[in-house]
Design an enzyme around this catalytic site. Structure first.
Site, short mmCIF file in Angstrom:
data_model
loop_
_atom_site.label_atom_id
_atom_site.label_comp_id
_atom_site.label_asym_id
_atom_site.label_seq_id
_atom_site.Cartn_x
_atom_site.Cartn_y
_atom_site.Cartn_z
CE LYS A 227 -8.12 -3.30 4.70
NZ LYS A 227 -7.44 -2.44 3.75
CG ASP B 121 -3.06 3.93 4.31
OD1 ASP B 121 -4.11 3.74 4.97
OD2 ASP B 121 -2.76 3.25 3.29
CD1 TRP C 41 -2.06 -2.24 1.87
CD2 TRP C 41 -2.93 -1.36 0.00
NE1 TRP C 41 -3.03 -3.09 1.41
CE2 TRP C 41 -3.58 -2.58 0.27
CE3 TRP C 41 -3.31 -0.63 -1.13
CZ2 TRP C 41 -4.60 -3.09 -0.55
CZ3 TRP C 41 -4.32 -1.13 -1.95
CH2 TRP C 41 -4.95 -2.35 -1.65
C1 PLP Z 1 -6.86 -2.06 2.57
C2 PLP Z 1 -5.84 -1.00 2.55
C3 PLP Z 1 -5.81 -0.03 1.55
C4 PLP Z 1 -6.76 -0.03 0.39
O1 PLP Z 1 -7.95 0.56 0.78
P1 PLP Z 1 -9.14 0.85 -0.23
O2 PLP Z 1 -10.15 1.45 0.71
O3 PLP Z 1 -9.56 -0.45 -0.83
O4 PLP Z 1 -8.67 1.81 -1.25
C5 PLP Z 1 -4.85 0.96 1.64
N1 PLP Z 1 -3.96 1.00 2.64
C6 PLP Z 1 -3.95 0.06 3.60
C7 PLP Z 1 -2.93 0.13 4.69
C8 PLP Z 1 -4.89 -0.96 3.60
O5 PLP Z 1 -4.88 -1.90 4.55
#
Ligand code: PLP
Length: 358
Positions: free
Chosen positions: A194, A170, A101
C-alpha cells in the site's frame, strides 16, 4: 492515457520510483545485471538492504532497542505469527475489532489461545474507531492488537491506547503516512503493497525486549528472532521488494520525510472530505472523528449511480474506485504516492458527475 490509480492495494507507486526502477531493471549500477539477478549476499544487494533499513529507521524515528525485519507472507502471516510467538496458553491477548482485517487477525489469534475483544464497532457496521477512553484494556494481557487504519471501512486511529499491555499494530494501510511515536509500540507490521512498495515484502518493526518473550518452539521461518539475528538474511529474502522499498523510502526522504508527507496527506484527505460534507449527493458513512486519511469511502444515492460513477470514472482515467466487494460504494485510496493533482482532478470529476446526475 495518463491514469490516476486509486486502488486500495497493490496501489500506485511514485512515478519517479517507477522510472528509476525501470532504468535500473536490466543493468543495476553498471553491474551488467538487474538487481533481481544478483545474489542476496553480494555487495550490491547488501547495500540495498542496509539502505532500506536505515531509511525506515530514519523515517519512523525508531529507537535503538528495536529491530527492523523484512519478511514474507504479507500482513496475513503476521496475524498468525504474532499469537504463535506471543500468546501463551495460560494467558490471553486483547484485540480491538474494527473491521475486516481486525477480524482476520482475531480469528488467527483464537487458533493459538484466548482472545478478548477490548473494543468493537461491529454493531455500527465499523463506521468508527471505538472511543479509546471507554476501553478498559488489561495490563495483564500478553499484548493488545489494533489495526491503525481500516482499509475497507475507511476508518483510522487518530490517537492510540496507552499504558496497558504491549501494543501491537497492523499498519499495513497507513505505515509512514504520518508521524507516529514508534516507541509506544512493541510490534508494528505492514504488508508493503500500500505505502511502501510491491507485494511480497512485509515490514516488521519490533522491540527487542518484546521479541525476547517469544515462545521457543516455533519453526525458524516463523520466528522473529531468526530475522533479527540474521538481519532478514536467514534464507533468500524478497530482494526485488526490498529494493523497491529502498527506492520508495529514498523518495520519502527526498520529499522531506514524514512531516512533509503527513502535510500533503492532510491536504488531500481534507479536500475530499470537504466535498463529501458539502454535498447532499455524496455521503461519507464514517463518523467524522474516525475518518481515514488513506482510504476515503463514500456512497451515492443509489447502487445504479455508483456503478455508473465507477464506469465513467474509469473511462476518464480514474481507476480503482470501486469499494471493497464486502461493503460496496466508492473508495478512493490516496496513499503517499497519490498526488494532490490526482485528488483535485478526481474532485473535478465528482463535481461534474454530481451536476449531471443529481
Ligand atoms: C491489505 C491489508 C491486509 C492484508 O495484507 P496482506 O499483505 O495481503 O496479507 C491486512 N491488514 C490491513 C490493514 C490491510 O490493509
Amino acid at each position: 492515457m495518463k491514469v490516476f490509480n486509486f486502488s486500495a492495494g497493490p496501489s500506485m507507486l511514485p512515478v519517479e520510483v517507477m522510472e528509476r526502477a525501470k532504468k535500473e531493471f536490466t543493468n543495476y549500477k553498471n553491474s551488467g545485471c538487474g538487481i533481481i539477478e544478483l545474489s542476496h549476499r553480494g555487495s550490491e544487494f547488501t547495500e540495498v538492504i542496509e539502505r532500506a533499513e536505515k531509511n525506515v529507521r530514519e523515517l519512523m524515528d525508531i529507537p535503538q532497542d528495536y529491530s527492523v525485519c523484512f519478511m514474507q507472507g504479507g500482513a496475513s502471516l503476521q496475524f498468525a505469527m504474532i499469537p504463535m510467538s506471543f500468546l501463551p496458553k495460560d494467558s490471553f491477548a486483547e484485540y480491538a475489532e474494527t473491521g475486516h482485517w481486525a477480524e482476520a487477525a482475531i480469528k488467527q489469534g483464537k487458533f493459538f489461545g484466548e482472545v478478548k475483544i477490548v473494543a468493537s464497532s461491529k454493531n455500527t457496521n465499523y463506521d468508527r474507531i471505538p472511543e479509546i477512553r471507554h476501553w478498559h484494556p488489561s495490563e495483564d494481557a500478553a499484548y493488545l492488537h489494533i489495526t491503525s487504519n481500516n482499509t475497507i471501512y475507511g476508518t483510522q486511529y487518530h490517537s492510540f491506547p496507552e499504558g496497558a499491555a504491549p501494543l501491537v499494530a497492523d499498519m499495513s494501510s497507513d505505515i509512514m503516512s504520518r508521524i507516529v511515536d514508534t516507541g509506544k509500540f512493541s510490534l508494528i507490521y505492514a504488508g508493503a503493497q500500500k505505502n511502501l512498495g510491491p507485494s511480497g515484502v512485509t515490514l516488521v518493526v519490533i522491540k527487542n525486549s518484546f521479541a525476547a518473550k517469544a515462545a521457543e518452539k516455533v519453526p525458524a521461518m516463523l520466528k522473529y528472532s531468526t530475522y533479527i539475528e540474521k538481519k532478514s538474511l536467514y534464507n533468500t529474502p524478497p530482494t526485488f521488494g526490498i529494493y523497491m522499498l529502498a527506492l520508495v523510502t529514498d523518495w520519502m526522504k527526498e520529499k522531506g520525510g514524514l512531516p512533509a508527507i503527513e502535510k500533503i496527506n492532510d491536504t488531500k484527505s481534507e479536500a475530499l472530505y470537504e466535498i463529501l460534507d458539502a454535498s447532499s449527493f455524496y455521503k461519507c458513512p464514517v463518523e467524522p472523528a474516525s475518518r481515514s486519511k488513506m482510504n476515503v469511502v463514500f456512497r451515492l444515492p443509489s447502487v445504479d449511480l455508483e456503478e455508473k460513477f465507477v464506469k465513467l470514472a474509469k473511462a476518464e482515467g480514474f481507476i480503482g474506485l470501486k469499494g471493497h466487494r464486502s461493503v460496496g460504494g466508492i473508495r478512493a485510496s490516496i496513499y503517499n504516492a497519490m498526488t494532490l493533482e490526482g485528488v483535485e482532478k478526481l474532485i473535478d470529476f465528482m463535481n461534474e458527475f454530481e451536476s449531471k446526475n443529481n
